[in-house]
Design a protein around this motif. Structure first.
Motif, PDB file in Angstrom:
ATOM      1  N   THR A   1       1.303 -27.714 -17.920  1.00 58.77           N
ATOM      2  CA  THR A   1       1.667 -29.022 -18.436  1.00 58.77           C
ATOM      3  C   THR A   1       0.915 -29.298 -19.733  1.00 58.77           C
ATOM      4  O   THR A   1      -0.088 -28.653 -20.035  1.00 58.77           O
ATOM      5  CB  THR A   1       1.328 -30.129 -17.425  1.00 58.77           C
TER       6      THR A   1
ATOM      7  N   GLU B   1      -0.907 -31.843 -20.320  1.00 58.55           N
ATOM      8  CA  GLU B   1      -2.236 -32.330 -19.972  1.00 58.55           C
ATOM      9  C   GLU B   1      -3.178 -31.186 -19.634  1.00 58.55           C
ATOM     10  O   GLU B   1      -4.364 -31.218 -19.949  1.00 58.55           O
ATOM     11  CB  GLU B   1      -2.150 -33.305 -18.792  1.00 58.55           C
TER      12      GLU B   1
ATOM     13  N   ALA C   1       0.126 -31.446 -10.160  1.00 61.19           N
ATOM     14  CA  ALA C   1       0.494 -32.101 -11.408  1.00 61.19           C
ATOM     15  C   ALA C   1       1.242 -33.396 -11.159  1.00 61.19           C
ATOM     16  O   ALA C   1       1.074 -34.373 -11.887  1.00 61.19           O
ATOM     17  CB  ALA C   1       1.338 -31.151 -12.259  1.00 61.19           C
TER      18      ALA C   1
ATOM     19  N   ILE D   1       0.168 -36.937 -12.856  1.00 63.74           N
ATOM     20  CA  ILE D   1       0.989 -37.553 -13.885  1.00 63.74           C
ATOM     21  C   ILE D   1       1.615 -38.852 -13.392  1.00 63.74           C
ATOM     22  O   ILE D   1       1.678 -39.844 -14.128  1.00 63.74           O
ATOM     23  CB  ILE D   1       2.058 -36.566 -14.379  1.00 63.74           C
TER      24      ILE D   1
ATOM     25  N   TYR E   1      10.381 -26.033 -14.676  1.00 58.99           N
ATOM     26  CA  TYR E   1       8.954 -25.812 -14.818  1.00 58.99           C
ATOM     27  C   TYR E   1       8.603 -24.330 -14.763  1.00 58.99           C
ATOM     28  O   TYR E   1       9.206 -23.574 -14.006  1.00 58.99           O
ATOM     29  CB  TYR E   1       8.191 -26.555 -13.719  1.00 58.99           C
TER      30      TYR E   1
ATOM     31  N   ASN F   1       7.163 -33.879 -16.725  1.00 58.01           N
ATOM     32  CA  ASN F   1       6.656 -32.650 -16.115  1.00 58.01           C
ATOM     33  C   ASN F   1       5.896 -33.022 -14.850  1.00 58.01           C
ATOM     34  O   ASN F   1       4.734 -33.349 -14.877  1.00 58.01           O
ATOM     35  CB  ASN F   1       5.732 -31.937 -17.096  1.00 58.01           C
TER      36      ASN F   1
END
Length: 292
Positions: free
Chosen positions: A119, A121, A168, A172, A232, A288
């Motif tokens: 991702t 991040e 994730a 998120i 993904y 994502n």
């Protein structure tokens, strides 16, 4: 009278000086190349030995990597195991809860974890080798549910959204202000929780959902995707302190797997989408929320 050959004219002296300099430079280059040849092989072998010594962690999470009677299996596990075999790594992976595995890799050089979604991040937090798997994420609900879910704003209103603890999606969605996340520490039974109304929505990939649907013998008509969360890519993620020369051999052997058809073979075995040069890559604007 001066004898010929003993003294030189100015032009001749300059020519000799230039020639001497050229000879010195040539000798220096030869010595430098010889020295590099002497040390290149030991340095390369040291880098390979470091790559072979990486400690690798994963979790029990089907169908990417999970425990059976015969040991660790799954699409991600098979890909990374073959990479390890080609490198000369012992192929021993330690299985831990996801959060614990991340804590180790975050803090310890020479460690890696799979299968992790890449991702925006996470980008600066790890060094990435992959992708090893490509899949698609959804929010699922039971078909007989009374919930009317048309977008993420509707999802904010339900009592509980099941997400992988430390994954994730949890991170998120929390950053997006969701207050209704149910962190699942044993994600292998998430579909049972959804079917028994203990959670209202479940965030998972299509491959995970299909695996659990078959495992718990739930008819395909009983569960439906309501919000698509994008495609993904999952990776083998190295600790940020791991030197690049340790990471590079792993990417090299992964490229070999991709080129010689091994990826496709593993993909057919598990029914996953194997990454290719044409595989869809998330843009910065995509949501994502993959579970890893």
């Amino acid at each position: 009278m001066r004898r010929a050959g003993i003294f030189f004219q100015p032009k001749e002296r300059r020519s000799i000086t230039i020639l001497r300099r050229v000879v010195v430079i040539v000798v220096f280059v030869i010595v430098a190349l010889w020295s590099r040849g002497m040390f290149a092989a030991p340095q390369a072998e040291a880098a390979m030995e470091a790559a072979r010594s990486v400690r690798i962690y994963t979790e029990d999470f089907a169908p990417f990597n999970y425990i059976t009677d015969t040991g660790l299996t799954g699409a991600g596990a098979d890909v990374v195991r073959e990479m390890a075999r080609r490198l000369g790594h012992d192929g021993k992976f330690e299985i831990l809860p996801w959060k614990r595995a991340l804590q180790i890799v975050d803090d310890t050089p020479g460690t890696a974890v799979f299968s992790m979604v890449r991702t925006a991040e996470r980008e600066p937090e790890y060094k990435w080798v992959g992708p090893i798997i490509v899949t698609r994420g959804w929010l699922y609900k039971m078909t007989d549910s009374d919930l009317d879910i048309r977008g993420l704003e509707d999802a904010r209103k339900v009592a509980a959204i099941g997400v992988q603890a430390g994954g994730a999606a949890e991170r998120i969605l929390h950053e997006k202000g969701f207050k209704n996340l149910a962190s699942l520490y044993t994600p292998g039974n998430a579909l049972q929780l959804l079917a028994s109304d203990r959670i209202d929505l479940w965030e998972a990939s299509d491959l995970v959902m299909e695996h659990q649907r078959r495992k718990f013998e739930i008819d395909p008509s009983e569960i439906e995707p309501v919000i698509g969360l994008g495609t993904y890519e999952l990776y083998l993620a190295f600790s940020p302190q791991t030197p690049d020369f340790v990471v590079a051999p792993w990417q090299r052997v992964l490229d070999e797997l991709r080129g010689d058809g091994t990826f496709a073979e593993i993909g057919r075995k598990y029914g996953v989408i194997i990454p290719s040069e044409e595989a869809e890559v998330l843009s910065d604007g995509d949501i994502n929320l993959m579970t890893r």
